[in-house]
Structure formats: C-alpha cells, structure tokens
Design an enzyme around this catalytic site. Structure first.
Site, PDB file in Angstrom:
ATOM      1  N   SER B  54     -27.242 -13.305  12.042  1.00 56.45           N
ATOM      2  CA  SER B  54     -25.911 -13.233  11.187  1.00 56.45           C
ATOM      3  C   SER B  54     -26.233 -12.524   9.803  1.00 56.45           C
ATOM      4  O   SER B  54     -27.156 -12.385   9.510  1.00 56.45           O
ATOM      5  CB  SER B  54     -25.586 -14.876  11.294  1.00 56.45           C
ATOM      6  OG  SER B  54     -25.185 -15.286  12.280  1.00 56.45           O
ATOM      7  N   GLY B  55     -24.979 -12.454   9.304  1.00 55.02           N
ATOM      8  CA  GLY B  55     -24.907 -11.765   7.849  1.00 55.02           C
ATOM      9  C   GLY B  55     -24.481 -10.360   7.825  1.00 55.02           C
ATOM     10  O   GLY B  55     -24.419  -9.824   6.955  1.00 55.02           O
ATOM     11  N   HIS B  56     -24.192  -9.839   8.986  1.00 49.78           N
ATOM     12  CA  HIS B  56     -23.756  -8.331   9.350  1.00 49.78           C
ATOM     13  C   HIS B  56     -22.336  -8.417   9.738  1.00 49.78           C
ATOM     14  O   HIS B  56     -21.793  -7.557  10.115  1.00 49.78           O
ATOM     15  CB  HIS B  56     -24.499  -7.850  10.355  1.00 49.78           C
ATOM     16  CG  HIS B  56     -25.941  -7.841   9.924  1.00 49.78           C
ATOM     17  ND1 HIS B  56     -26.755  -7.283   8.829  1.00 49.78           N
ATOM     18  CD2 HIS B  56     -27.067  -8.431  10.841  1.00 49.78           C
ATOM     19  CE1 HIS B  56     -27.962  -7.593   8.834  1.00 49.78           C
ATOM     20  NE2 HIS B  56     -28.214  -8.285  10.131  1.00 49.78           N
ATOM     21  N   LYS B 104     -30.584  -3.593  18.306  1.00 47.41           N
ATOM     22  CA  LYS B 104     -30.945  -3.207  16.999  1.00 47.41           C
ATOM     23  C   LYS B 104     -32.404  -3.009  17.246  1.00 47.41           C
ATOM     24  O   LYS B 104     -33.235  -4.147  17.378  1.00 47.41           O
ATOM     25  CB  LYS B 104     -30.322  -3.636  15.846  1.00 47.41           C
ATOM     26  CG  LYS B 104     -28.738  -3.784  16.220  1.00 47.41           C
ATOM     27  CD  LYS B 104     -28.271  -4.029  14.557  1.00 47.41           C
ATOM     28  CE  LYS B 104     -28.411  -5.396  14.004  1.00 47.41           C
ATOM     29  NZ  LYS B 104     -28.240  -6.337  15.114  1.00 47.41           N
ATOM     30  N   ASP B 109     -35.671  -8.730  17.301  1.00 49.17           N
ATOM     31  CA  ASP B 109     -34.654  -8.483  18.327  1.00 49.17           C
ATOM     32  C   ASP B 109     -35.160  -7.884  19.564  1.00 49.17           C
ATOM     33  O   ASP B 109     -34.746  -8.668  20.675  1.00 49.17           O
ATOM     34  CB  ASP B 109     -33.432  -7.638  17.651  1.00 49.17           C
ATOM     35  CG  ASP B 109     -32.927  -8.186  16.394  1.00 49.17           C
ATOM     36  OD1 ASP B 109     -33.472  -8.240  15.447  1.00 49.17           O
ATOM     37  OD2 ASP B 109     -31.832  -8.426  16.278  1.00 49.17           O
ATOM     38  N   HIS B 218     -30.974  -5.824   6.140  1.00 47.59           N
ATOM     39  CA  HIS B 218     -31.329  -7.031   5.874  1.00 47.59           C
ATOM     40  C   HIS B 218     -31.956  -7.338   4.481  1.00 47.59           C
ATOM     41  O   HIS B 218     -32.542  -8.055   3.971  1.00 47.59           O
ATOM     42  CB  HIS B 218     -32.368  -7.630   6.864  1.00 47.59           C
ATOM     43  CG  HIS B 218     -32.084  -7.597   8.191  1.00 47.59           C
ATOM     44  ND1 HIS B 218     -32.413  -6.411   8.920  1.00 47.59           N
ATOM     45  CD2 HIS B 218     -31.815  -8.549   8.989  1.00 47.59           C
ATOM     46  CE1 HIS B 218     -31.938  -6.517  10.275  1.00 47.59           C
ATOM     47  NE2 HIS B 218     -31.461  -7.692  10.262  1.00 47.59           N
TER      48      HIS B 218
END
Ligand SMILES: Nc1ncnc2c1ncn2[C@@H]1O[C@H](COP(=O)(O)OP(=O)(O)O)[C@@H](O)[C@H]1O
Ligand SMILES: Nc1ncnc2c1ncn2[C@@H]1O[C@H](COP(=O)(O)OP(=O)(O)O)[C@@H](O)[C@H]1O
Ligand SMILES: [Mg+2]
Ligand SMILES: [Mg+2]
Ligand SMILES: [Mg+2]
Ligand SMILES: [Mg+2]
Lengths: 211, 331, 331, 211
Positions: B54-56, B104, B109, B218
C-alpha cells in the site's frame, strides 16, 4: 531436541528479532525500504501464535512446518516467503521423528538452506541472507563430523553466520531491493543476513538450554 | 509526522473501509485485505489480479472495475501482500477462464505471488503471471533482481483488462500484458522523501535543494543525488534516460506524467508541458496523455514519466471503456 | 522550496501549456489565460464560466468540458483572475442564452467578476452570477465579507453544468446553482502549510504536532490552532462544525472527502471511512461519495469535508454524464 | 500639476510599492494570503507601462484613467479593482483640464475615495485601505480650506493617512480576506492601508518636486 525445544526456538527467535527490530529496519532503510524489522517481528509473532496452537506432544517437524506456514501467511515482503520456506522445508526434512539429534538437525538446516536458494535464486556473494545461512550450515556440519555436541556445533554455526554477515558489507547486492542501488549498496550490512544470525542465535540459546 | 490516520498499524484496513464506503461497485474485505469487482466472478472472462504494498494509491485498488482489474490485494504500506490474500482474490475472480497475475518486479511481490499461484493451481485455477519491470533507473542484468515495476503497471492493467473484457483467452491476455511491459519505460525523480506511518520518519534524508534521480516508488534511493533543477531539466533527465534505453524517435506513444503524491497538480502540468515539448522536439507523436497522481509514494514530492510505444491495437485497447474509481471513460 | 517548476513568474502559463498538451478537448490560451471547451460556443446553451486563483487544481480548468464548465479563467497562484480574462471567457462561451459566472466568495474574485460582468453586458451578453460561500469555519454576518467559497464550488459547477447541458434557461441554471450552494457546507483542516512559488516560503508556520482547524484554501489561518489529532477526531471536528450550521440528521447527502494536495490518497480514504462512520451514526444517508484531491491548496497536507443535502433532482443532475479532465462519467 | 506631473506620480508610486513589496506581503501573510506586495508591484508596473504609451501633452485626467484601467486589467485580487477604480474615478473627475490646482486635486481625491467605498462597500473601521484614504482626503480638504499650498496639503494628507494606518492595528477586520480571521485579525496593520500611504507619499514627493 523434542517438539517443545523447537517451539522454544521459535519463541526465542521472536524475542530476538523483536528486540532488534529497530536495528534491522535501520539497516534496511540504508539499502532497502526500511521495513525488515517490522516484517520479521510480525512474521515471528505469527509463528509463535501458530506454535501455541499445537498439542503438547507435537513432533519437531510439525512445529517447524506450522511456524513456516504462519510466516509465509503473515509477513509479506521478500523475507516472509524465504524464512517461511526455510522453516517448512526444515520441518519436512525432520519428518515424524520425536527426538532430533545433531545429525538430524544437520539435515534440517541443509534443507532450509536449499529452500531459500531455490526460491530466491541467490548464490553466496549476492549480499543476501544466504551469505549468513550457507557458511553457518557448513560450519555446523563440519563440527558435527568432528564429533561436536549440539551446543558446540550451533556455536560454530553462529560464529560462521556472523562472519558471513560482516562479509556482506563490501559486497554489491545482486538480489533483492538492495540490488537496485548497484554500487551504492556497497558498505552496508545486509539486513536479512543480520536477522538470520539472530534466528541461529535463538537456536544456540535453546541448545544451551537457555531458550 | 503529519499523517491523517488513526493507528499506524491499522492504516490499511481503515483505508479499505473508506474505499468500501465510497465505491459500491467494489466488494471490499478490510480484514482479508482483498478488493474485488462487485460482479465477480464473470464466467468465461479471464480474471485480472494485481497487488503490492500500500502507499501507491490509487494503484492497485483504484483500478478495480469494468475493463481493468477484477481484484487487488493491498499489502502493508510498501510491503508486498501475502499469499493468502492473493489466493483469496484469485479464486474470487476465477470465472473458468483462468487468472492473470500482474506483478511488479520486486522480490517480495514476485515470491509471494509465486507461492500464491502454486496454491491456486492446487485448487485447479489456471494462473498466468506477467512481471512488470519498466524502470530504466535500474541497470538490468540476468544476475540481479532486474528492474523495478512502476508506471507501466497502469498501462498493463488497463490494456490487458480491456482485452480480457472482450473475452480473449488467458494466453492472449498475458501476451498483450507482456507486450505493453516490453514497450514501456519509466523514470522517476523525487524532490522529497516520504514517511511510512509505521516507521514515523522519512525513509531517506534530502536537503531542500537536492533531488534524487531515478528514485523508486518505495522511496528507495535512485541512481544519484544531484542539485534540484527546473521542471524542464527534470523532465529532460527522465526522458533522456527513457530514450537511451528505448529509442522513441518516430514512434507514437502513450505518455504518463505521474505525480508522486506530494507535488501539486499545477506543477504536474508544468512538467507535462515540458515533456510534450521535449517529445515534439525529438520526433515523437503523443497519441494520449495522462497527468496526475496515479502511481504514488505516499506524500513524496516529485514526478515519474512513463512512455509506451503504441501499436494501433494497443491504442484501441487503451481507448476502450473503463470504469474504476481512479480511471474512467466510455461509460 | 521543493517545486517542480521553471520560473515562478511563469508557473500559470507553463501549466496551461501542459493542460493544452494533455487535453485536446480544451481550447487553451496560455497568454490570455483562458481555458474553453473546444466546442464552445454552443448555440442556445447557457454558458458556465468560473475562475479564481491558481493552486487549487483541478479546480477550475480541470472541470471544463461536457456537462460542467464551458470556460475557466485561472489567475496568478492564489490571486483572482483579472476582468480581461473573464470577459474573454464569457464572450467565447456565449451561445445566445447568456452566461453564468460561478464565483467563490473572496473579495478579489467578487470584485473582478463584477467588473467583468459589467464589461460583458456592454457587449450585450446577459450575465448572471452565483457567489459560492459554503465554508462554515468563517462566522457569517452581513457586516463582513461573509463566508469563503470552497468545496461547494465543485458541486455547483457539476450540477448547474448538467442543467445547462439539458438546455435550461439562464435563470433556472442560476437558481439551481444557488440552491446547491445553500444546501452545502464545508470545513477544512490543515496538517501543514503550503508555499506559493512566487513567495518561496510557507504562508504560515506550523509545528509538526499541530493542526489548523477551519483553514482556508489559500492557506489563510482558520478558526484555531490545536494539537494534531487522529483522522477520526479531525473528521469529527469537521462534521460537527458542518452539522451545527446545517443539521444533517435524516437527510440524504452528497459527500466530498477532499485531499488538500499534500495528503496521500491512502490517508484520504482513512478519513473517508471515518466520515462514513460518523454520518451513519448520526442518521445521515450518503447517496454519493467523492474522495480525492479536487479543491486543493498546492501541497498543503490535510483534508476538507463538504456535505450537500440532496433532493431527487439534484441527485439526478449529479449523476448526469460529465466529461472533463478531472471529473468524468456516463460517457 | 500637468499631465507630466501625474505621470511622475504613477512612476513614483510604482517605485515605492516595489521597494516595499516585501513588507506589504509580510503584512498580508499575517492576516491575508501574503500576496499584496506582489499584486501592487505588478499592478503599478502595468500602470507605468500604460502611462509611457501616452503622448507628451496628455491631460492629467487621461493619465489617471489609463493607469487605473491598466491596474484593473493586470492586478487581480481585491486591490486591483479597488486601486484601479480609485484612479479611474479620480481621472474622470479631472475631466480635460490641462493644469490641476489644489482644489481640482481635492475633487479628484474625493472621487477616488467614493469609488473605493462604492465598489468595496467598506466603511471606516472595517480595517481596509479606506481607513487610510478617508482621513487623508479629509485632512487634505481641511488644509486647502485653510489656504495651504499643494505640498503642505499633501503633507497633511500623508500624516493623516499614516495615523489612519496605525489605527487599523487594534481593529477587527470586517471586509476582505482578513475578515475570515475575526478576532485573530486584531493586532496587525492592514496591508492595503499601508500601500495607500505609499501611494499618497508618492504624490507628496511629486508635489514637493521630488518625484
Ligand atoms: N532473492 C533473494 N534470495 C535470498 N534472500 C533475499 C532475496 N531477496 C531479498 N532477500 C533478503 O531479504 C532481505 C529483505 O527483506 P525485507 O526487507 O523484509 O523484504 P523487502 O525487501 O520486500 O522489504 C534482504 O536483506 C535479503 O537478505
Ligand atoms: N471590501 C474592501 N474595501 C476596501 N478595501 C478592501 C476591501 N477588501 C480588501 N480590501 C483591501 O485590500 C487589501 C488586500 O489586497 P490584496 O492582498 O492585494 O488582495 P487579496 O486579499 O485578494 O489577496 C486589504 O488589506 C484591504 O486594505
Ligand atoms: Mg525491506
Ligand atoms: Mg518491503
Ligand atoms: Mg490574493
Ligand atoms: Mg492578499
């Protein structure tokens, strides 16, 4: 070592990575994304919770498989699948034996290393946890061949792991997030190698009866 | 830390509750951390599943809907999702035609999606995987983890999603996804760092007058740290890096001028103007342009530029109707 | 100052060049600073013109298109446009049915639009004006400049734009615009200040652990400075202020959870979840929710919450097709 | 005063507001949005450009109308329409007279004040430019009635304007952006009143032959 000893190992490992979470995260911030400490603490907390669910008389193999599954399920990141696979493979290698001796543990450690190598495709020198785990496993096996007892052999493993960790500093990372840095990754310790030493240390504590 | 949150440990489920409240077209499970199209599974349609840290946002959950993703699995902030989430999403969208995982290229991932794919196949769900790796800031090599996946992810999800919506089979959907990834390159520049809620402090330190060329999404450090430049200089640095890796002259492209989260839209448009000028000056035809914060890094300031060399087919699929929280046209 | 710009004095025209490159559906004149729908004037259709200081993007230029605005006039950053711009936009969109000016209630905007309206009427363009003043953070009174115009502007432009698209006459379009403004209240909270490019330093100083309750969209100080709270506390403060001014219980509403520019979308969704919970707990039905940075203050961190008490007609007009750079559905 | 003198006034005003732009902006940042200095500098620069276009023998009224139009067209914000209207009204009041005497200027200043009042609806005490302009115009007229010459009367106007500016500090703003602050606007000078004093000062300099 019986099932209770292996459960103690997981609990001790959880204590150590949680206590050092800040340091692991700081190492990861330098060449990664600064979450390794959180990931390890979260993953091993889940492993402890899974182990607590097991019956008193559980066999060592089932302890490690349960711990590994929990880590895979709850950690995320690169370290989750890698540590989880390592423990699951080690557990599978132990089968149903109720009491694991020095040689039995040798097979388990070797299986863990193979699991990490297969999944992550890293070789020694890539600046990953393999750089701590591989020499540790080799040192353990060598000690056992020379007739060492569990505690002595694990001490050799931890020493070799620490040497391997120190040796990651001058390396340029070729796997994991740190590899994006190329030359800029040189001069930093690899966080996963650092956490690997802690997990080995936890097993040494148990072998010494301090777990 | 100036965060609009409650408990840092609960940011992801808290945000998912908001997502559920805002978008009735989505089926959201804040505890399992899975976001699924309300009408899934669509029988006979290939399912598209993506996910990542998360955070994107809006990536990936904001791209779930008609013509794009069938499900998304948001991990902890900047940490990949776990196999359980991915398996749950995969089985939820499997309509008999198999499922494509859009991943990605980050070790975490890749490994978690690989484990999930194995588990899903145990449940007789055919899974194909496309790994997105468009970031030219990272030197590629067969011995390394390779390039990072960034802006191309949006192009892959939109275009593969459009083909899946047309009813194409899994291998065809996977093939077009790989084609889009192969034809796309990206380069990002950071003007400030960002702060992961759980960490509480910026992931890296940067002086007021510095910028990080080739930053990761990131907040990973990039190629090098240099003196901050003008928008035109920043855009030129990015497009020069892209062009050096995949020559653009003479081609028709899809352009993404992406805000990293902390840069005002006004400034993103300044960068867009500079990009349009550079491309026109280098014999590149821009067929479509997207400007805005689509693939972000929390509140990091800066921008990323992604360029995809189009074919008539890819352009048709890009223009096809899409209806998601963050990308919508044609319906 | 971490800005993605070239010359601070050229930010607005530079951004307008980017807007023109990205959106072929718009006719952009970077020098005259006017953004017009490519198909304007539409004969027989009431024209909608808005404008204000730049730095609030996508407001207003991002809302020019089918079903919303016919033209926008961006002023300098945080400074109202000048009459010349407004007259140019007004005459450009006049299709014989008159033009509605949507003006946020700031003295500068009001005065410049008033002068422009007089000049336009000299050219036989019938002009009606609606002044938007929804910000409950400001105590209202007939002796003062009154409340500021903030989030309601988006609602007014969308709903009045939909009615104009249906071919309604000027008085009806102006009436529905006023109705939306009367039925909407907003309250904003800042977690950081923002920096006007020309000034080069933040408009106000704020400690890491402070927040400004009732901040304006130009970084004007608000009601009071307090210790920063959780997302739930911030949302409660905003909705309590709104509810105290216009009781919400029992009504069906349109909800905007608006990022101010520097707050990640992930956190805006956390705020949205808190708002949905508060409203449900107070007997309010949320018919539609919009989450994102729509009415911004450059890179200011924080959020604004706007609530409009709907009628069936207003909901129908909200749902009507719209096609603009920043708001699009139904086509 | 002839057309050249009025052109000199506009140029001098542009110099003064540009030199003090930082201070005006700082005042505006405290109770407004921190752009008053930029607005004034931008507006008067446009006024100078417009005045430069005019023929040598232009009458005073046309100078002020041209300057006012330019300020309205180029400034934006609240101050643009207000200052622009003030100058345009003053110019219209002067008509075509080629040489303006002390009483003629009185009528022009009064017309400027009326223009600001009508457009902005502010009364004295609202903490706006009116609080400097109104007393200045009154003082000028009083001085003229007592037979003062131009320089003396303008000196009285500037002094009264400065007193009016100081008096804005304790006031709570009821018009303009500062009014949103309510009680928090107390204790700060009004930026528009401050710029008004500068524009009057510029006229004094010209009257003194220092323009
Ligand atoms: N391919 C790989 N093989 C073995 N270990 C790896 C590999 N990739 C990464 N690692 C290990 O994982 C560590 C990073 O773990 P962590 O920070 O928790 O995950 P992430 O990088 O996804 O944030 C690295 O320090 C490295 O030791
Ligand atoms: N209604 C009004 N009547 C008279 N003067 C006003 C009025 N509103 C604002 N002003 C003046 O304008 C000044 C602010 O000008 P400026 O900062 O350039 O415009 P803005 O407030 O639009 O940014 C205030 O200090 C005040 O003196
Ligand atoms: Mg990490
Ligand atoms: Mg991570
Ligand atoms: Mg202003
Ligand atoms: Mg101002």
């Amino acid at each position: 070592m019986n099932g209770a000893d292996f459960s103690a190992w997981i609990r001790r490992a959880a204590e150590l990575v949680t206590a050092d979470a800040e340091r692991l995260t700081t190492l990861d911030a330098a060449i990664g994304d600064g979450d390794h400490g959180h990931n390890m603490a979260r993953g091993f907390a889940a492993a402890v919770a899974a182990v607590d669910e097991l019956p008193e008389d559980v066999v060592p193999g089932r302890v490690l498989v349960a711990a590994g599954r929990a880590i895979v399920s709850k950690t995320g990141g690169a370290s989750g699948p890698l540590y989880g696979t390592a423990l699951r493979r080690a557990g599978k290698a132990l089968g149903d034996v109720a009491d694991v001796d020095v040689t039995g543990l040798a097979g388990a450690l070797q299986a863990a290393l193979d699991g990490v190598r297969e999944l992550g495709k890293a070789v020694e020198g890539d600046k990953t946890m393999v750089d701590a785990l591989a020499p540790a496993v080799a040192a353990y096996e060598a000690a056992v061949e020379n007739g060492a007892d569990l505690a002595t052999a694990m001490q050799a493993a931890v020493d070799a792991g620490e040497t391997g960790l120190e040796a990651t500093a001058p390396l340029e990372a070729r796997k994991g997030r740190a590899s994006y840095l190329g030359p800029r990754s040189v001069g930093h310790l690899d966080p996963g190698a650092a956490s690997t030493v802690l997990v080995l240390l936890a097993l040494l504590d148990v072998a010494r009866g301090e777990g | 830390m100036r965060k609009l949150i409650n408990d840092p440990a609960e940011v992801v489920p808290d945000a998912l509750r908001g997502l559920a409240a805002a978008h009735p077209g989505l089926r959201v499970d804040p505890e399992a951390r899975v976001v699924v199209r309300a009408d899934a599974p669509r029988s006979g349609k290939v399912g598209l599943v993506s996910g990542g840290g998360s955070g994107h946002e809006p990536l990936h959950a904001g791209f779930v809907g008609y013509g794009m993703l069938d499900a998304a699995c948001p991990g902890e902030v900047f940490t990949s999702p776990v196999p359980d989430q991915i398996v749950a999403a995969t089985t939820a969208v499997h309509g008999g035609a198999g499922v494509l995982h859009v991943v990605k290229n980050y070790t975490g991932d890749v490994l978690n999606f690989r484990m999930a794919a194995e588990l899903a196949e145990d449940e007789d769900v055919e899974v194909a995987t496309v790994v997105v790796d468009d970031d030219v800031a990272v030197e590629d090599s067969t011995y390394t983890a390779g390039r990072r996946g960034t802006g191309a992810t949006l192009f892959v999800e939109k275009i593969a999603g459009a083909l899946a919506e047309e009813g194409a089979p899994l291998d065809a959907v996977a093939a077009v996804a790989r084609e889009v990834n192969d034809r796309t390159r990206s380069f990002g520049v950071a003007l400030s760092a960002c702060t992961v809620p759980a960490a509480g402090r910026p992931t890296f330190q940067m002086a007021e007058d510095e910028m990080e060329l080739g930053v990761g999404i990131h907040g990973e450090p990039g190629r090098k740290r240099v003196r901050a430049g003008t928008a035109t200089e920043i855009v030129e640095a990015a497009l020069t890096a892209v062009d050096a890796d995949m020559s653009l002259a003479g081609s028709e492209v899809l352009l993404l001028v992406n805000g990293m989260g902390g840069t005002p839209l006004l400034e993103q448009y300044v960068a867009c103007g500079a990009a349009a000028e550079w491309l026109a000056g280098h014999g590149v035809t821009v067929a479509r342009t997207l400007v805005g914060p689509f693939v972000t890094s929390l509140e990091m300031a800066g921008c990323m530029i992604s360029v995809c060399r189009l074919t008539p087919d890819l352009l048709r699929l890009w223009d096809a109707p899409v209806e998601t929280p963050a990308l919508r046209w044609g319906r």
